[in-house]
Design an enzyme around this catalytic site. Structure first.
Site, PDB file in Angstrom:
ATOM      1  N   CYS A  14      -0.609   4.093   2.015  1.00  0.00           N
ATOM      2  CA  CYS A  14      -0.459   3.905   3.467  1.00  0.00           C
ATOM      3  C   CYS A  14       0.968   4.181   3.929  1.00  0.00           C
ATOM      4  O   CYS A  14       1.183   4.835   4.955  1.00  0.00           O
ATOM      5  CB  CYS A  14      -0.821   2.475   3.861  1.00  0.00           C
ATOM      6  N   ASP A  15       1.939   3.664   3.203  1.00  0.00           N
ATOM      7  CA  ASP A  15       3.315   3.609   3.706  1.00  0.00           C
ATOM      8  C   ASP A  15       4.338   4.381   2.881  1.00  0.00           C
ATOM      9  O   ASP A  15       5.495   4.501   3.276  1.00  0.00           O
ATOM     10  CB  ASP A  15       3.772   2.143   3.783  1.00  0.00           C
ATOM     11  N   CYS A  62       0.845  -1.196   0.000  1.00  0.00           N
ATOM     12  CA  CYS A  62       0.000   0.000   0.000  1.00  0.00           C
ATOM     13  C   CYS A  62       0.877   1.243   0.000  1.00  0.00           C
ATOM     14  O   CYS A  62       1.360   1.673   1.051  1.00  0.00           O
ATOM     15  CB  CYS A  62      -0.934   0.005   1.208  1.00  0.00           C
TER      16      CYS A  62
END
Length: 277
Positions: free
Chosen positions: A155-156, A152
C-alpha cells in the site's frame, strides 16, 4: 461478546439486510443487496475502511495509473448508494443471535447502544494488521503512523520507502515478501527478526538472504522511532548482545500478521483461528 438485549432495550427499526464493514467486501455486498431491492444498511464504524488510510492503490482493476484509497472508497460508496444502500457511521457493538429477526447493537456508546433488527447480517469487517507497542509508532501526535510507519508495504512502500533505509519487522513469509517488495524503492532494506532464524518457507528465506539490498538483523527488535515531521531514526536493540544502535530510517513496516475484526461477535457464531503467518 454478545450483549444481553434485556426487556427494556427495544429495537427502534428493522432492516432486511445489515452489513457490518465498509471496505471493498462490505461495499460490494451493499451493491449486490441494493440491486436485489433489499435496502441494505451499512455500518461503517468510526474509522471506516483501511483503504481510507492508504495512499496510492495500484492493484485494483479498472484504474490504470492507480487511485487514492479514499477516492476508491468514495466511488464504491457512491455506487452502493445509487443501488439503494444507506450508511451509518457508527460502531456495531454486538449481535444477538438468540431471536429472529436478529438484533444488532449499534451507536456511539457501547454501554448504552441502540438496537435494530435485521433478517440477515453480513459480516465484512476484514482484518486489522498487528502492530507492536513501540514508542513513536502510534497514531497520536507523538507517533509516526502513516508518516513513515505502516503495516502494508504494497500500500505505502512506493511513497514511504523511496530512496530511504527501510525496515521491516517480522520473520515469516509475509515479512520476507514485504522486504523483497521494498527493494524496488528503498536504498536498503533491513529485516528485523526477533529470533535467530526465519519462520518463512525455505524458498522465501533464501530469496531474502541472497538479495544484495536486504540486511537481516537477527535477535533484534526496534525499541523506539524518532523524527520530525516524518520518522528519521530508530533504535535497534540486539537481545543477544544487549547492544542498542541508532540508525537512520525513513520507513518502518510491521509484517507480523493480522487479526480478524470479530471481537464483537457472540460466541454462538463460529470463527476460525487465523493461521500463523
Amino acid at each position: 461478546n454478545s450483549r444481553d438485549p434485556g426487556s427494556s432495550e427495544q429495537a427502534t427499526r428493522h432492516a432486511k439486510v445489515v452489513i457490518v464493514g465498509a471496505g471493498p467486501a462490505g461495499l460490494t455486498a451493499a451493491i449486490y443487496a441494493g440491486r436485489a431491492l433489499l435496502e441494505p444498511v451499512v455500518f461503517c464504524g468510526l474509522k471506516g475502511s483501511q483503504l481510507l488510510q492508504t495512499t496510492d492503490v495500484e492493484n485494483f482493476p479498472g484504474f490504470p495509473g492507480g487511485i487514492l484509497g479514499p477516492d476508491l472508497i468514495d466511488k464504491m460508496t457512491a455506487q452502493a448508494t445509487e443501488a439503494g444502500a444507506t450508511f451509518e457511521y457508527e460502531e456495531v457493538h454486538g449481535i444477538d443471535t438468540s431471536t429472529r429477526p436478529l438484533r444488532v447493537a449499534h451507536g456511539w456508546d457501547p454501554e448504552a447502544p441502540e438496537w435494530m433488527t435485521a433478517d440477515t447480517v453480513i459480516i465484512a469487517t476484514g482484518a486489522a494488521a498487528k502492530r507492536l507497542d513501540i514508542p513513536g509508532t502510534g497514531d497520536g501526535p507523538n507517533g509516526f503512523w502513516q508518516r513513515g510507519v505502516s503495516a502494508c508495504a504494497v500500500c505505502d512502500g512506493a511513497i514511504m520507502a523511496k530512496d530511504t533505509q527501510s525496515f521491516v519487522i517480522g520473520g515469516g513469509d509475509a515479512a520476507c515478501e514485504e522486504a523483497l517488495y521494498l527493494t524496488k524503492f528503498a536504498s536498503e532494506v533491513h529485516l528485523v527478526v526477533r529470533r535467530d532464524a526465519l519462520r518463512a518457507s525455505v524458498v522465501m528465506a533464501n530469496r531474502v538472504k541472497e538479495h544484495p539490498k536486504i540486511q537481516i538483523h537477527w535477535n533484534s527488535n526496534v525499541k523506539e522511532v524518532t523524527g520530525g515531521d516524518r520518522m528519521e531514526k530508530l533504535i535497534l536493540h540486539n537481545s543477544a548482545s544487549g547492544e542498542d544502535v541508532e540508525m537512520a530510517a525513513g520507513s518502518l513496516f510491521f509484517a507480523i500478521g493480522h487479526n480478524p475484526v470479530t471481537n464483537f461477535l457472540p460466541a454462538e457464531i463460529e470463527t476460525q483461528t487465523p493461521k500463523r503467518n
